[in-house]
Design an enzyme around this catalytic site. Structure first.
Site, PDB file in Angstrom:
ATOM      1  N   GLY A  10      15.148   6.933 -12.345  1.00  0.00           N
ATOM      2  CA  GLY A  10      14.725   8.301 -12.627  1.00  0.00           C
ATOM      3  C   GLY A  10      13.345   8.327 -13.246  1.00  0.00           C
ATOM      4  N   GLY A  12      11.899  11.154 -14.486  1.00  0.00           N
ATOM      5  CA  GLY A  12      11.754  12.415 -15.221  1.00  0.00           C
ATOM      6  C   GLY A  12      11.115  12.104 -16.569  1.00  0.00           C
ATOM      7  CB  ALA A  14      14.559  10.083 -20.139  1.00  0.00           C
ATOM      8  CG  ASN A  35      11.979   9.842  -9.252  1.00  0.00           C
ATOM      9  OD1 ASN A  35      12.881  10.121 -10.042  1.00  0.00           O
ATOM     10  ND2 ASN A  35      11.176  10.750  -8.753  1.00  0.00           N
ATOM     11  CE  LYS A  36      17.089  13.851  -6.521  1.00  0.00           C
ATOM     12  NZ  LYS A  36      18.452  14.305  -6.426  1.00  0.00           N
ATOM     13  CB  VAL A  79      20.303   5.818  -7.978  1.00  0.00           C
ATOM     14  CG1 VAL A  79      21.405   4.961  -8.577  1.00  0.00           C
ATOM     15  CG2 VAL A  79      18.931   5.325  -8.372  1.00  0.00           C
ATOM     16  CD  GLU A 167      11.686  28.934 -21.013  1.00  0.00           C
ATOM     17  OE1 GLU A 167      11.925  27.975 -20.275  1.00  0.00           O
ATOM     18  OE2 GLU A 167      10.869  28.886 -21.958  1.00  0.00           O
ATOM     19  CD  GLN A 315      11.667  18.713 -29.629  1.00  0.00           C
ATOM     20  OE1 GLN A 315      11.729  18.386 -30.786  1.00  0.00           O
ATOM     21  NE2 GLN A 315      11.868  19.947 -29.262  1.00  0.00           N
ATOM     22  CE  LYS A 374       8.282  26.939 -22.959  1.00  0.00           C
ATOM     23  NZ  LYS A 374       9.607  26.439 -23.253  1.00  0.00           N
TER      24      LYS A 374
END
Ligand SMILES: Cc1cc2nc3c(=O)[nH]c(=O)nc-3n(C[C@H](O)[C@H](O)[C@H](O)COP(=O)(O)OP(=O)(O)OC[C@H]3O[C@@H](n4cnc5c(N)ncnc54)[C@H](O)[C@@H]3O)c2cc1C
Length: 401
Positions: A10, A12, A14, A35-36, A79, A167, A315, A374
């Site tokens: 992944g 992303g 993390a 990663n895909k 994966v 949002e 975060q 933001k």
């Protein structure tokens, strides 16, 4: 002696942050990132692509652009399984790869809670493809009104009133007046309904701040129906329960943003999970598998004060990535490392382009200042994953419109 092999699943927040930290630490290991897609996307901004206020290109960049190719091998593949007892990962195209250390950072998927019709008759919002599909769905229905004169084409149902829903509502209410001109529909006939099972909206903020945000959306025409669990989605219809009775809302655009769960690969691979998340050890490894780290939205890090897991966010995912990069560097040089500790820096939600609300370092912010906060948080996180060059390339300094 051959180098130890670290495989990260992944790219992303993390996973990419882990790899960047491993690069920075210059660890003596073979590093593979899977990663895909060949791109990273900022999941925190998916609502903008879904609402059509930003193109996908604004929140994506090529994974390989931020990797040091002398240190990391990138594999674009999906994966399908982790064979944890054989120390192997199964990929859809390239077959099996082995590892000495594994970092699972496969992120989130849409959660249907087993409610019938969700997959068939509503659109989730969980990645770039689904965000672009939400945009096309909304735009097509609104454009269709000119021919059909069917008011259901102008009716939008947003299922759930969590962070993502709020949002998303902020963005569409910003865009609809411009779309009305472009697509020639009467904007006063637009009907936007947000249906939420819980009785309280924006519970993560103080009542005053939450009410401030919701009132802005109400003034922009959003109707909130709260304390009303959704029971079924039918074609162009949301069925919900109110005061013990089943009621139906007709809408040709039904967006499913009730919540997310961790990747299904986690459960399929036999980890002890709940909704795709594994409660990790203090060092973010999985019990009985000291060579496997689980981070980001597939992990549950317990907050010792509340005895509940911290909410999964970008975060915490970024802080976990840094920690795991450091932990692996320490392991490979036979050093120990302290337990992971999460330092929450606050939360800010956007309500369209110019309004934000939330808490930053213990202080409440709202309005235009909230919006600037933001944007600063997002840009800082982009620098963390993509570097300053990526931030400059994306040109995201639109603080004043
Ligand atoms: C609209 C929205 C707004 C949000 N706003 C905020 C916010 O303001 N602040 C905040 O902190 N958090 C926010 N979040 C939550 C935040 O986006 C997630 O917590 C965060 O993305 C988790 O990071 P991750 O790295 O675990 O997963 P992801 O960001 O989901 O990354 C996972 C990666 O793994 C890849 N992948 C998935 N499955 C496979 C597979 N089988 N094979 C190969 N690759 C795979 C994906 O393509 C992706 O690149 C928001 C989320 C959404 C949807």
């Amino acid at each position: 002696m051959s180098q130890p092999k670290i495989v990260v699943l992944g790219a992303g927040y993390a996973g990419l942050k882990t790899v960047k930290q491993l690069q920075k630490k210059n660890v003596n290991a073979e590093i593979i990132l899977v990663n895909k897609n060949d791109y990273h996307y900022e999941s925190t901004q998916l609502h903008e692509v879904a609402a059509g206020t930003e193109p996908a290109g604004k929140i994506t960049f090529k994974v390989e652009d931020v990797l040091d190719k002398n240190k990391v091998t990138f594999i674009e593949d999906t994966v399908t399984l982790v064979k944890k007892d054989e120390k192997k990962v199964v990929l859809a195209k390239k077959g099996e790869i082995s590892y000495d250390y594994l970092v699972i950072a496969l992120g989130f998927e849409s959660e249907t809670f087993g409610i019938p019709g969700v997959n068939e008759f509503s659109k989730p919002l969980v990645d770039i493809k689904t965000a672009e599909s939400c945009r096309a769905y909304l735009d097509n229905n609104l454009a269709n009104y000119a021919k059909s004169k069917d008011e259901a084409d102008l009716s939008i149902a947003v299922c759930g009133a969590g962070f993502t829903s709020i949002e998303y509502l902020g963005e569409i209410t910003n865009r609809i007046p411009k779309l009305a001109e472009k697509l020639n529909f009467p904007k006063d006939k637009i009907k936007i309904t947000c249906i939420e099972a819980m009785p309280t909206l924006l519970p993560m903020f103080s009542e005053k701040l939450g009410t401030y945000g919701i009132d802005i959306l109400k003034k922009r025409g959003v109707n909130f129906i709260v304390g009303t669990p959704i029971k079924e989605i039918k074609e162009n219809t949301v069925v919900y329960e109110q005061d013990g009775e089943l009621k139906e809302l007709t809408a040709n655009t039904v967006i499913w943003t009730t919540g997310v769960r961790g990747s299904a690969v986690v459960g399929k691979s036999g980890f002890d999970e709940r909704r795709g998340r594994v409660v990790v050890q203090d060092d973010l490894t999985v019990a009985d598998y000291p060579e496997i780290f689980m981070i980001g939205d597939v992990s549950a890090v317990m907050d010792k004060e509340s005895n509940r897991p911290f909410p999964t966010t970008a975060q915490i995912a970024l802080q976990q990535g840094i920690y795991v990069g450091n932990a692996l560097a320490a392991k490979l040089s036979n050093q120990s490392i302290d337990a992971f500790t999460y330092k929450p820096l606050g939360t800010v939600a956007s309500i369209g382009n110019n309004v934000g609300l939330g808490n930053v370092m213990g202080k409440e912010v709202k309005g235009y200042i909230g919006s600037i906060m933001k944007k600063n948080i997002i840009n800082k996180s982009l620098v963390t994953t993509g570097g300053t060059k990526t931030l400059l390339k994306k040109g995201r300094f639109d603080y004043y419109h």
